[in-house]
Design an enzyme around this catalytic site. Sequence first.
Site, PDB file in Angstrom:
ATOM      1  N   HIS A 235       0.807  -1.228   0.000  1.00  0.00           N
ATOM      2  CA  HIS A 235       0.000   0.000   0.000  1.00  0.00           C
ATOM      3  C   HIS A 235       0.840   1.279   0.000  1.00  0.00           C
ATOM      4  O   HIS A 235       0.287   2.371   0.091  1.00  0.00           O
ATOM      5  CB  HIS A 235      -0.969   0.036   1.190  1.00  0.00           C
ATOM      6  CG  HIS A 235      -1.760  -1.227   1.358  1.00  0.00           C
ATOM      7  ND1 HIS A 235      -2.687  -1.641   0.430  1.00  0.00           N
ATOM      8  CD2 HIS A 235      -1.739  -2.178   2.330  1.00  0.00           C
ATOM      9  CE1 HIS A 235      -3.218  -2.791   0.838  1.00  0.00           C
ATOM     10  NE2 HIS A 235      -2.649  -3.141   1.960  1.00  0.00           N
ATOM     11  N   ARG A 292      -3.067  18.083   1.729  1.00  0.00           N
ATOM     12  CA  ARG A 292      -1.694  18.600   1.760  1.00  0.00           C
ATOM     13  C   ARG A 292      -1.074  18.428   0.394  1.00  0.00           C
ATOM     14  O   ARG A 292      -1.695  17.895  -0.525  1.00  0.00           O
ATOM     15  CB  ARG A 292      -0.870  17.818   2.785  1.00  0.00           C
ATOM     16  CG  ARG A 292      -0.934  16.309   2.540  1.00  0.00           C
ATOM     17  CD  ARG A 292       0.035  15.524   3.364  1.00  0.00           C
ATOM     18  NE  ARG A 292      -0.199  14.086   3.322  1.00  0.00           N
ATOM     19  CZ  ARG A 292       0.185  13.279   2.354  1.00  0.00           C
ATOM     20  NH1 ARG A 292       0.830  13.780   1.302  1.00  0.00           N
ATOM     21  NH2 ARG A 292      -0.051  11.980   2.395  1.00  0.00           N
TER      22      ARG A 292
END
Length: 509
Positions: A235, A292
Amino acid sequence: MFKKLLIANRGEIAVRILRACRDLGITGVAVFSDADRASLHVRMADEAYPIGPAPSRESYLRLDKLMDIARRSGCDALHPGYGFLAENPELPRACADAGITFVGPSDAAMERLGSKTAARELAYRAGVPMVPGVREAIPQLEAARRIGGEIGYPILLKAVAGGGGKGMRVVASANELPGAWRDAASEALNAFGDARVYIEKYLDRSRHIEIQIFGDSQGNIVYLGERECSVQRRHQKVIEEAPSPFVTPELRRRMGEAAVRLAREAGYTNAGTAEFLVDANRNFYFLEVNTRLQVEHPATEAVTGLDLVKLQLRVAAGERLPIAQPDVNLHGHAMECRIYAEDPENHFFPSPGQIISWRAPQGPGIRLDEGVYSGWTVPGDYDPLLAKLIAWGADRAETLARLGRALEELQITGIRANTALFQSILADGDFRDGAIHTRWLDERLASLLPARAPEADSRADAAEIKAAMIAAALSHVCQSKPADERPTQPLSRWRDDARREQVSRTPER
């Protein structure tokens, strides 16, 4: 525009932000832990302040220390980079209380989208397609058992806070759930200070596609194309490219409009990323929003011609976005490799230590965002990301050729890095054809990087020991000579570099 900016981060992203500050005439202020005193971002900053011991919980994650340094140094703005406190709404709140501009979304927008469960609720209201699952944190294991049975295995446990693959576990059956639940919650707590997890249906062999969004305080929001992030190990993204070789113009438009719709619903400003899973039939499902700047933002910069960090600073200072959606055009193809201090042939074990030599690749279409230099010691206290290697070409074929050439030119001695893994990936036929999915690298890793034979390791260790002994003996002899017998002329730089490289190089196997 701001006069002074505190960079609440370290490594290559701190260096990247410092360069944007130089372009805009802003004084860049760095912070550093005890382990980072000699880091590149500290050497490049206009001012630098110590923030505490090496452990991040005692330094880079200390909100009180960051705000104290911002006040003492006279900063009027703060950029969080990525990781650490970048998606913690307490940071923009603290900045607002101190009269300091936070370069990023508001704390309210961050809470709406930064929490994965809150973002799913918002996506549901905005009519954005979602992966089947729950929209709230799971309070206990028994509730997870019930939900897993309702959704059907395999399922995916995900941390409510943070990202980067931490706090995530694929659960193939009910028998695996207790152990996976314990591990995911523990990892989430250690990484983000929040042990809560939620559940999604695990979509096998899907693609991970993300959309870069940008909004200003006047209500203008655009999407800047997509990035293909399907090459992942456990992941964690390994290679990213823009645009995706799988996404059609129509799919790009639909995903982009969904991301903008979600951002508008949240009142989002500044840079952000909406992440989606896309199945083989090009159906897309919302995953989460990263509130972000992303690690892989240079790939988008390469194909749009935009400087996203400077755009972040301008938007945070109150300026309007200089572009509207019709102005966004993608040119060529870009690909990014994350260069880590780790040994893929030894279970990706971290490789901290001193970098003896570091030679960056150059040439057309090549960019290296680095946070290291020759002679610097890589600490073992943080994420081992050293640099990001980005290649751009007129098309994907040229990008692959340029990236392969750049990987050959990149030379790192003294520590191990994962460059050989990238060379294997780039040579793979499936990857070159764009036939990838989120499990592709995990499934192919054994064939891409065969394990080293134990006897080869023994020969390598013996050779390295011999080389080190020879180097130590030569050093002793040189140091023991009387002053009048030592060479009056310094050794040439190329010969000195060659000797260091020869001593530190791992013998061919």
